[in-house]
Design a protein around this motif. Structure first.
Motif, mmCIF file in Angstrom:
data_model
loop_
_atom_site.group_PDB
_atom_site.id
_atom_site.type_symbol
_atom_site.label_atom_id
_atom_site.label_comp_id
_atom_site.label_asym_id
_atom_site.label_seq_id
_atom_site.Cartn_x
_atom_site.Cartn_y
_atom_site.Cartn_z
ATOM 1 N N ASP A 66 49.853 44.116 -54.742
ATOM 2 C CA ASP A 66 49.504 43.032 -53.819
ATOM 3 C C ASP A 66 50.517 41.895 -53.829
ATOM 4 O OD1 ASP A 66 48.990 42.000 -56.296
ATOM 5 O OD2 ASP A 66 46.845 41.776 -55.995
ATOM 6 N N GLY A 67 51.621 42.059 -54.550
ATOM 7 C CA GLY A 67 52.672 41.047 -54.585
ATOM 8 C C GLY A 67 52.396 39.880 -55.507
ATOM 9 N N LYS A 68 51.322 39.952 -56.309
ATOM 10 C CA LYS A 68 50.991 38.841 -57.205
ATOM 11 C C LYS A 68 51.751 38.945 -58.520
ATOM 12 C CE LYS A 68 46.577 39.116 -57.652
ATOM 13 N NZ LYS A 68 45.148 38.914 -57.865
ATOM 14 N N ASN A 69 52.114 37.800 -59.058
ATOM 15 C CA ASN A 69 52.746 37.746 -60.370
ATOM 16 C C ASN A 69 51.763 37.243 -61.430
ATOM 17 O OD1 ASN A 69 52.819 35.102 -59.233
ATOM 18 N ND2 ASN A 69 54.243 34.503 -60.843
ATOM 19 N N ALA A 70 50.481 37.159 -61.064
ATOM 20 C CA ALA A 70 49.449 36.686 -61.987
ATOM 21 C C ALA A 70 48.210 37.562 -61.833
ATOM 22 C CB ALA A 70 49.092 35.233 -61.676
ATOM 23 N N GLU A 71 47.435 37.613 -62.912
ATOM 24 C CA GLU A 71 46.222 38.425 -62.876
ATOM 25 C C GLU A 71 45.189 37.827 -63.820
ATOM 26 O OE1 GLU A 71 43.927 41.354 -61.334
ATOM 27 O OE2 GLU A 71 46.001 40.990 -60.756
ATOM 28 N N GLU A 72 43.927 37.890 -63.413
ATOM 29 C CA GLU A 72 42.826 37.532 -64.297
ATOM 30 C C GLU A 72 42.243 38.828 -64.830
ATOM 31 O OE1 GLU A 72 39.971 35.036 -62.346
ATOM 32 O OE2 GLU A 72 41.265 33.281 -62.536
ATOM 33 N N LEU A 73 42.175 38.934 -66.150
ATOM 34 C CA LEU A 73 41.704 40.145 -66.806
ATOM 35 C C LEU A 73 40.381 39.872 -67.503
ATOM 36 C CD1 LEU A 73 45.100 41.161 -68.446
ATOM 37 C CD2 LEU A 73 44.215 41.849 -66.210
ATOM 38 N N PHE A 74 39.509 40.875 -67.498
ATOM 39 C CA PHE A 74 38.202 40.747 -68.127
ATOM 40 C C PHE A 74 38.095 41.768 -69.258
ATOM 41 C CE2 PHE A 74 37.977 38.977 -63.951
ATOM 42 C CZ PHE A 74 37.315 37.782 -64.187
ATOM 43 N N PRO A 75 37.455 41.386 -70.363
ATOM 44 C CA PRO A 75 37.505 42.233 -71.562
ATOM 45 C C PRO A 75 36.529 43.394 -71.516
ATOM 46 C CG PRO A 75 36.161 40.324 -72.010
ATOM 47 C CD PRO A 75 36.728 40.144 -70.611
ATOM 48 N N ARG A 76 36.892 44.389 -72.283
ATOM 49 C CA ARG A 76 35.928 45.417 -72.636
ATOM 50 C C ARG A 76 35.858 45.386 -74.151
ATOM 51 N NH1 ARG A 76 38.086 50.064 -74.711
ATOM 52 N NH2 ARG A 76 40.243 50.488 -74.197
ATOM 53 N N LEU A 77 34.672 45.538 -74.680
ATOM 54 C CA LEU A 77 34.487 45.494 -76.134
ATOM 55 C C LEU A 77 34.960 46.789 -76.755
ATOM 56 C CD1 LEU A 77 30.886 44.058 -76.305
ATOM 57 C CD2 LEU A 77 32.987 42.850 -76.795
ATOM 58 N N ARG A 97 48.773 47.554 -64.349
ATOM 59 C CA ARG A 97 49.310 47.294 -63.013
ATOM 60 C C ARG A 97 50.600 46.484 -63.089
ATOM 61 N NH1 ARG A 97 46.815 43.521 -59.069
ATOM 62 N NH2 ARG A 97 48.960 42.960 -58.877
ATOM 63 N N TRP A 98 51.285 46.476 -61.965
ATOM 64 C CA TRP A 98 52.502 45.680 -61.825
ATOM 65 C C TRP A 98 52.144 44.235 -61.518
ATOM 66 C CZ3 TRP A 98 57.346 47.111 -62.943
ATOM 67 C CH2 TRP A 98 57.639 48.464 -63.009
ATOM 68 N N LEU A 99 52.846 43.326 -62.146
ATOM 69 C CA LEU A 99 52.825 41.921 -61.767
ATOM 70 C C LEU A 99 54.197 41.690 -61.152
ATOM 71 C CD1 LEU A 99 51.210 40.333 -64.948
ATOM 72 C CD2 LEU A 99 50.096 41.064 -62.853
ATOM 73 N N ALA A 100 54.262 41.878 -59.842
ATOM 74 C CA ALA A 100 55.562 41.903 -59.174
ATOM 75 C C ALA A 100 55.405 41.598 -57.695
ATOM 76 C CB ALA A 100 56.208 43.279 -59.336
ATOM 77 N N LYS A 101 56.376 40.889 -57.171
ATOM 78 C CA LYS A 101 56.374 40.532 -55.754
ATOM 79 C C LYS A 101 56.459 41.773 -54.862
ATOM 80 C CE LYS A 101 58.609 37.328 -52.585
ATOM 81 N NZ LYS A 101 59.630 36.304 -52.461
ATOM 82 N N SER A 102 57.193 42.783 -55.325
ATOM 83 C CA SER A 102 57.423 43.967 -54.493
ATOM 84 C C SER A 102 56.444 45.112 -54.758
ATOM 85 C CB SER A 102 58.853 44.470 -54.712
ATOM 86 O OG SER A 102 59.003 44.874 -56.055
#
Length: 169
Positions: free
Chosen positions: A139-150, A131-136
Motif C-alpha cells: 500500500d506504499g506505507k512506510n509505517a505499520e501498527e502491529l498487534f500482538p499474539r501471545l 510485509r514490506w514497509l516501502a513506497k513501491s
C-alpha cells in the motif's frame, strides 16, 4: 506557590514511590528473507500499553553490536527504556524513507518487558508483520501498527479438543 530568598519559584518534587512503574523492553526485530529485505533507513518504534506508551524510540544501535543492522535474515536486539506499559496492546513501527534503498521487509518483532524491580521478564509478545514497509510495495506505507499474539495461545483445534468435537458431530 513558594518563593526562595532570590524570588525564584520553589517546587517540591516527590519521587514515584512505586518502583515497579519503570520497566524496559527488549525488542528483537526480525527482517524477512526476501531479496533486498534489509534497510539503511532510520527506524522508530513505539510500544503502546493499557495505560501508557513509550513515545517514538529510534532503533539506532542494535544491542548485539552489529555494524549493519536490519539486514536480510537478521534478528537485531534493541532495548527500549520506558515507564511500565503493563499489557502491551500494540506496536507502531516506521522508517523515514531516507533514500530509494529504504524499503524494508519486516517479518516480526518479539518484545519482552522486563521489570526494573525484579529484572525478570514478565511478558513476551510477538508482533507479526510479514510485509514490506516501502513506497513501491503493498500500500506504499512506510509505517505499520502491529498487534500482538501471545506465545502459547490455545488453538481452537488443539489436539486435546479435536476428539471431543468430532464425537459431538
Amino acid at each position: 506557590m513558594a518563593f526562595d530568598v532570590r524570588g525564584q519559584i520553589v517546587r517540591d518534587l516527590f519521587p514515584v514511590s512505586n518502583s515497579s512503574q519503570s520497566a524496559s523492553a527488549v525488542a528483537w526485530v526480525k527482517t524477512g528473507d526476501c531479496r533486498n529485505a534489509g534497510t539503511d533507513a532510520n527506524v522508530f518504534a513505539c510500544l503502546w500499553g493499557s495505560d501508557s506508551d513509550t513515545g517514538q524510540c529510534p532503533l539506532k544501535q542494535s544491542d548485539d553490536e552489529r555494524k549493519n543492522k536490519l539486514e536480510r535474515r537478521h534478528v537485531d536486539m534493541f532495548t527500549i527504556e520506558s515507564a511500565n506499559t503493563r499489557e502491551l496492546e500494540k506496536l507502531s513501527i516506521e522508517h523515514n524513507r531516507k533514500d530509494p534503498a529504504s524499503e524494508w521487509f519486516l517479518d516480526q518483532v518479539t518484545v519482552d518487558v522486563v521489570s526494573s524491580q525484579t529484572h525478570h521478564t514478565s511478558r513476551r509478545r510477538i508482533f507479526p508483520c510479514n510485509r514490506w514497509l516501502a513506497k513501491s510495495e503493498n500500500d506504499g506505507k512506510n509505517a505499520e501498527e502491529l498487534f500482538p499474539r501471545l506465545l502459547h495461545e490455545p488453538s481452537f483445534f488443539s489436539s486435546s479438543l479435536l476428539p471431543g468435537l468430532l464425537k459431538k458431530i
